[in-house]
Motif scaffolding. Structure first.
Motif, PDB file in Angstrom:
ATOM      1  N   GLN A 231     -22.377 -44.422  28.762  1.00  0.00           N
ATOM      2  CA  GLN A 231     -21.937 -44.511  27.380  1.00  0.00           C
ATOM      3  C   GLN A 231     -20.516 -44.557  27.334  1.00  0.00           C
ATOM      4  O   GLN A 231     -19.952 -44.952  26.390  1.00  0.00           O
ATOM      5  CB  GLN A 231     -22.344 -43.276  26.488  1.00  0.00           C
ATOM      6  CG  GLN A 231     -24.026 -43.354  26.034  1.00  0.00           C
ATOM      7  CD  GLN A 231     -24.047 -42.460  25.203  1.00  0.00           C
ATOM      8  OE1 GLN A 231     -23.879 -41.195  25.273  1.00  0.00           O
ATOM      9  NE2 GLN A 231     -24.808 -42.558  24.012  1.00  0.00           N
TER      10      GLN A 231
ATOM     11  N   ASN B 247     -22.798 -47.834  22.578  1.00  0.00           N
ATOM     12  CA  ASN B 247     -23.880 -47.916  21.758  1.00  0.00           C
ATOM     13  C   ASN B 247     -25.155 -47.872  22.759  1.00  0.00           C
ATOM     14  O   ASN B 247     -26.381 -48.083  21.825  1.00  0.00           O
ATOM     15  CB  ASN B 247     -24.091 -49.150  21.118  1.00  0.00           C
ATOM     16  CG  ASN B 247     -22.917 -49.155  19.859  1.00  0.00           C
ATOM     17  OD1 ASN B 247     -22.342 -48.629  19.494  1.00  0.00           O
ATOM     18  ND2 ASN B 247     -22.209 -50.525  19.851  1.00  0.00           N
TER      19      ASN B 247
ATOM     20  N   LYS C  28     -28.342 -46.397  24.365  1.00  0.00           N
ATOM     21  CA  LYS C  28     -29.118 -45.174  24.203  1.00  0.00           C
ATOM     22  C   LYS C  28     -29.146 -44.485  25.626  1.00  0.00           C
ATOM     23  O   LYS C  28     -29.350 -45.081  26.857  1.00  0.00           O
ATOM     24  CB  LYS C  28     -30.546 -45.296  23.898  1.00  0.00           C
ATOM     25  CG  LYS C  28     -30.912 -46.145  22.409  1.00  0.00           C
ATOM     26  CD  LYS C  28     -30.374 -45.176  21.569  1.00  0.00           C
ATOM     27  CE  LYS C  28     -30.600 -45.707  19.934  1.00  0.00           C
ATOM     28  NZ  LYS C  28     -30.189 -44.999  18.876  1.00  0.00           N
TER      29      LYS C  28
END
Length: 258
Positions: free
Chosen positions: A120, A125, A127
């Motif tokens: 991340q 963005n 997951k």
């Protein structure tokens, strides 16, 4: 070949070389606890976390010496769980085995969570469960194919971790010599004592730091579990365990100081 050696060769194809075991042993002590968890350790204990790593490292060395002696006494046993069953009974061995399994499930979740945090940073963005799932499937396939393939890949990954730590320590030494500065101030050894002293968080903080430090060493016992896959376990395990203090000092203590 004596009876014990003949027993140890039945059922397992020993494909891990001395180099594999040595680097896996080193890579096994370097993980999320150092790269990500060390921030929490320093936050809790301050500079005294250096002393915590040394204390825990000494006890772990004694623990691994004992484990090594136990495993090398009977190479027909492939994990320390087998020895627990032998000397303490099947029920205690059963409970210990599942507790060990549970600890690795917990650690695995921590590792995959850390992986999501890393990704991340570059892909905000994304997951966090996606890189973890891909990694779990990848590792499962590797282990299903062969121990040698696992050893080769673990060797490569361990080399990456080792080079990263060495480069970081060299960078900090360079900044110390040249008087380099960061956004948090100058790089100097006085930082170890200027901000509240060496025990900046007091005695409670010092004791709190043990939790994260011990967590960071989870996996060190895997050296013993490689006995079932090692080509010459009597030599490789002995060398891996005896070199443990050097690894702890060079890669943990030096990187924490840095």
């Amino acid at each position: 070949m004596d009876n014990k050696d003949s027993q140890s060769n039945s059922g397992y194809k020993r494909t891990l070389t001395n180099t594999h075991i040595q680097v896996i042993a080193l890579g096994g002590t370097i993980g999320t606890g150092l790269f990500l968890g060390v921030g929490e350790s320093i936050h809790r204990a301050g500079p005294s976390v250096i002393l915590i790593y040394i204390i825990v490292g000494v006890f772990l060395f004694l623990l691994m010496r004992a484990l090594g002696e136990l495993i090398l006494s009977d190479l027909s046993k492939h994990t320390y769980i087998d020895f627990i069953k032998k000397y303490l009974g099947k029920n205690i061995g059963f409970i210990t085995g599942y507790l060990y399994w549970l600890s690795w499930i917990t650690l695995g979740m921590a590792e995959t969570t850390a992986l999501g945090i890393y990704f991340q940073y570059w892909f905000p963005n994304l997951k966090p469960w996606i890189p973890g799932l891909i990694t779990i499937i990848f590792l499962l396939l590797i282990n299903l194919i062969s121990a040698r393939l696992f050893g080769n890949l673990e060797f490569s990954f361990a080399i990456i971790k080792i080079i990263t730590i060495i480069a970081f320590v060299i960078l900090v030494i360079y900044l110390l010599i040249t008087g380099g500065k960061t956004t948090f101030g100058p790089v100097t050894l006085s930082n170890l004592t200027n901000h509240g002293g060496f025990f900046a968080k007091g005695g409670k903080g010092f004791l709190d730091g043990f939790q994260m430090v011990i967590f960071s060493f989870i996996g060190i016992e895997l050296i013993g579990l490689t006995a079932a896959e090692a080509q010459n376990p009597k030599v490789t395990l002995k060398n891996a365990i005896n070199q443990l203090p050097v690894r702890i000092i060079l890669f943990y203590v030096m990187s924490i100081v840095a």
